[in-house]
Motif scaffolding. Structure first.
Motif, short mmCIF file in Angstrom:
data_model
loop_
_atom_site.label_atom_id
_atom_site.label_comp_id
_atom_site.label_asym_id
_atom_site.label_seq_id
_atom_site.Cartn_x
_atom_site.Cartn_y
_atom_site.Cartn_z
N SER A 299 -0.12 3.73 -2.63
CA SER A 299 -1.30 4.59 -2.45
C SER A 299 -0.93 5.94 -1.83
N TYR A 300 0.17 5.99 -1.07
CA TYR A 300 0.60 7.28 -0.52
C TYR A 300 1.26 8.13 -1.58
N GLY B 165 -2.12 8.04 -4.56
CA GLY B 165 -3.51 8.14 -4.12
C GLY B 165 -4.29 6.87 -4.37
N SER B 166 -5.32 6.68 -3.55
CA SER B 166 -6.15 5.49 -3.72
C SER B 166 -7.56 5.79 -3.22
N ASP C 289 0.80 -1.23 0.00
CA ASP C 289 0.00 0.00 0.00
C ASP C 289 0.84 1.28 0.00
N SER D 22 -5.23 4.49 -10.72
CA SER D 22 -4.85 5.23 -9.50
C SER D 22 -5.65 6.53 -9.45
N SER D 23 -6.27 6.78 -8.30
CA SER D 23 -7.17 7.95 -8.25
C SER D 23 -6.41 9.27 -8.45
N GLY E 147 -2.24 11.55 -3.52
CA GLY E 147 -0.87 11.03 -3.47
C GLY E 147 0.13 12.16 -3.43
N ALA F 150 -8.53 4.33 0.21
CA ALA F 150 -7.72 4.69 1.38
C ALA F 150 -8.47 5.46 2.45
N ARG G 27 -3.92 11.13 0.88
CA ARG G 27 -4.76 9.94 0.81
C ARG G 27 -5.36 9.71 -0.58
#
Lengths: 267, 274
Positions: free
Chosen positions: B118-119, B122-123, B115, B243-244, B193, B126, B190
């Protein structure tokens, strides 16, 4: 907020054996002079001679390494309310999204409480300052749409909105058109009846026409305080910066035209 | 579209998008007019060190990021006041060192950390409910401080030296501003990213600037655009499994390009008419 009380019998600006250096580079050395309330002081001298430093010491933006600066007998930092300032490059950020009125209102910050909105008298004072410099109709214009001369007038209005007793201007005519320049100087002449003015300039013609006292600054300060314009003063004025730049040997120049290192209160 | 709202993670992510959009518009507008985009980037990347430390010591990465962001904001505040001429160097060092430190600390942490990505990017999975409350609290804090001291922040952003001469505590406000940037960055990590934070700081206010030349309106339009980008990005990233943060930034960037071209066209057609 209450206006700071000033005693006009005291010198408006007094430098008492002031020295200033950036790191090890001496800019001003043992400078002593004073100017009276209501004076119109022109500061000339070579680039890097310490003109801007002198202004910043008056404003309390810089502190002397030695000696003391006093504004009507008090520390500059305490007298900021009565000081109006037009920086040399007042707009390093010309595309900043802000209106003319908002810029002039910034001059009202010293009169308003932190964290509170500007009040009606702040707006009135800002508008009055704008009409004084002939920019009332540009109230809502974005600052980025103005010409250099118009912008400079807005910055003068901002300084006036602080309701100063001493107005300090650092080369206000750099890069602005001739009509704006003469308009600015006529206005300064008019304002001089209400406030002391200190003007850093390269424009020697202006000095001969409007200014009451001239200071040549090049590490040291030499004051010419003839009440009216004399030929000697004109010579001095013209020679001073030119010779200083040309030769870089200040004392030879100063000897030639009889500078007096003056201290008014010594009289 | 409506079925998306049946998932709690999606509701959280969309709510986070709105909360982030607000702080982005408010803080980002000041970042842009202060020309501090890379300063914000430095703070965001330095926060990675805190995430690494949190992994190693086993506390919340959010907390780690917050501590490191505030620490690097303070460091940059000192740098602005002491080494203004070399500020870009300080930013660069902070930027890379934060990333290096974070990477090493995560290497040292036991276990496999998938994970981590995700930092960085972004995710949508999360955002938890407590995260939302934290974001809401930060939004309120940011809006209160900027709302209360708007005229002071405006004056200092426009002309620092003059602001000093009218007696404003300029240094204090500079630190306050940098801390707000740090907090806004942490909020955005969050969903967006940390690598992509600076795009969402800079693009919405820049688009807003094509409509208006008042900072207040830029803040409002900027927040609106940031919210739209976040929402669209989250929805698209859900449907295409992307990825968001990257999706949000691509949408923002494309919109920005369109606006720039339109502005250019409008300018040219006006010239032709004249």
């Amino acid at each position: 907020m209450k206006k700071a009380e000033i005693d006009t019998r005291l010198p408006a600006i007094k430098f008492d054996h002031v020295s200033f250096s950036y790191d090890s580079h001496a800019v001003l050395e043992d400078v002593s002079f004073s100017i009276n309330h209501g004076d119109f002081l022109g500061i000339i001298g070579p680039n890097g001679g310490g003109k801007t430093t002198l202004l910043k010491l008056c404003l309390g933006l810089l502190r002397p390494k030695k000696g003391k600066v006093e504004i009507y007998g008090k520390e500059p930092v305490k007298m900021r309310k009565i000081l109006g300032y037009i920086p040399q490059n007042p707009n390093p950020n010309p595309n900043f999204p802000v209106s003319v009125l908002d810029v002039v209102l910034m001059g009202r910050i010293s009169h308003s409480k932190p964290g509170k909105r500007f009040r009606r008298d702040d707006y009135e004072s800002a508008k009055e300052a704008l009409s004084r410099v002939g920019m009332a109709e540009f109230l809502d214009s974005p600052i980025e749409k103005l010409s250099g001369g118009q912008r400079q007038r807005v910055f003068l209005a901002r300084a006036l909105a602080t309701e100063p007793k001493i107005l300090l201007l650092d080369e206000p005519t750099t890069g602005i058109d001739a009509p704006s320049q003469s308009m600015l100087f006529e206005l300064l002449k008019e304002l001089n009846s209400q406030m002391t003015i200190v003007l850093v300039t390269h424009d020697t013609i202006v000095i001969s026409r409007y200014i009451k006292t001239v200071a040549c600054v090049n590490q040291r300060v030499f004051l010419h305080e003839e009440g009216k314009i004399t030929q000697q003063m004109l010579d001095a004025t013209y020679q001073c910066p030119v010779d200083l730049i040309a030769h870089g040997v200040p004392h030879r120049v100063f000897d030639e035209h009889n500078h007096v290192k003056k201290n008014k209160e010594d009289k | 579209m409506v079925d998306l709202l049946n998932y709690e993670f999606m509701r959280n992510a969309l709510a986070a998008g709105i909360l982030i959009g607000i702080s982005c518009g408010v803080v980002g507008s000041f970042v842009v007019v202060n020309r501090a985009v890379f300063l914000a980037g430095g703070i965001a990347h330095a926060a990675y060190g805190g995430i690494g430390l949190a992994f190693l010591c086993g506390f919340s990465p959010f907390l780690g990021a917050t501590l490191f962001a505030l620490f690097s904001s303070t460091l940059l505040g000192v740098a602005i006041q002491r080494w203004d001429q070399r500020l870009d160097t300080v930013i660069g060092v902070l930027w890379a060192t934060g990333m290096a430190l974070g990477t090493i600390l995560i290497d040292l942490s036991p276990g496999y950390h998938k994970d981590v990505m995700s930092y960085l990017f972004g995710s949508i999975l999360a955002v938890s409910r407590p995260d939302l409350y934290f974001m809401l609290a930060l939004d309120i804090l940011i809006l209160t401080i900027i709302g209360t001291y708007y005229k002071e922040f405006l004056a200092i952003s426009f002309d620092t030296e003059f602001a000093m001469t009218v007696g404003l505590p300029v240094k204090l406000f500079q630190f306050l501003f940098l801390w707000l940037v740090g907090l806004a960055v942490v909020m955005m990590i969050r969903v967006v990213g940390l690598i992509l934070v600076i795009a969402l700081f800079s693009i919405p206010p820049n688009i807003a600037e094509t409509f208006t030349s008042s900072l207040k309106t830029i803040i409002i339009y900027g927040s609106f655009f940031a919210i739209v980008f976040c929402t669209l990005g989250l929805v698209i990233s859900y449907y295409f499994n992307l990825s968001s943060g990257a999706t949000i930034v691509m949408i923002a960037a494309i919109t920005y390009l369109v606006f720039l071209s339109l502005k250019d066209l409008a300018y040219k057609s006006r010239q032709i008419q004249q």
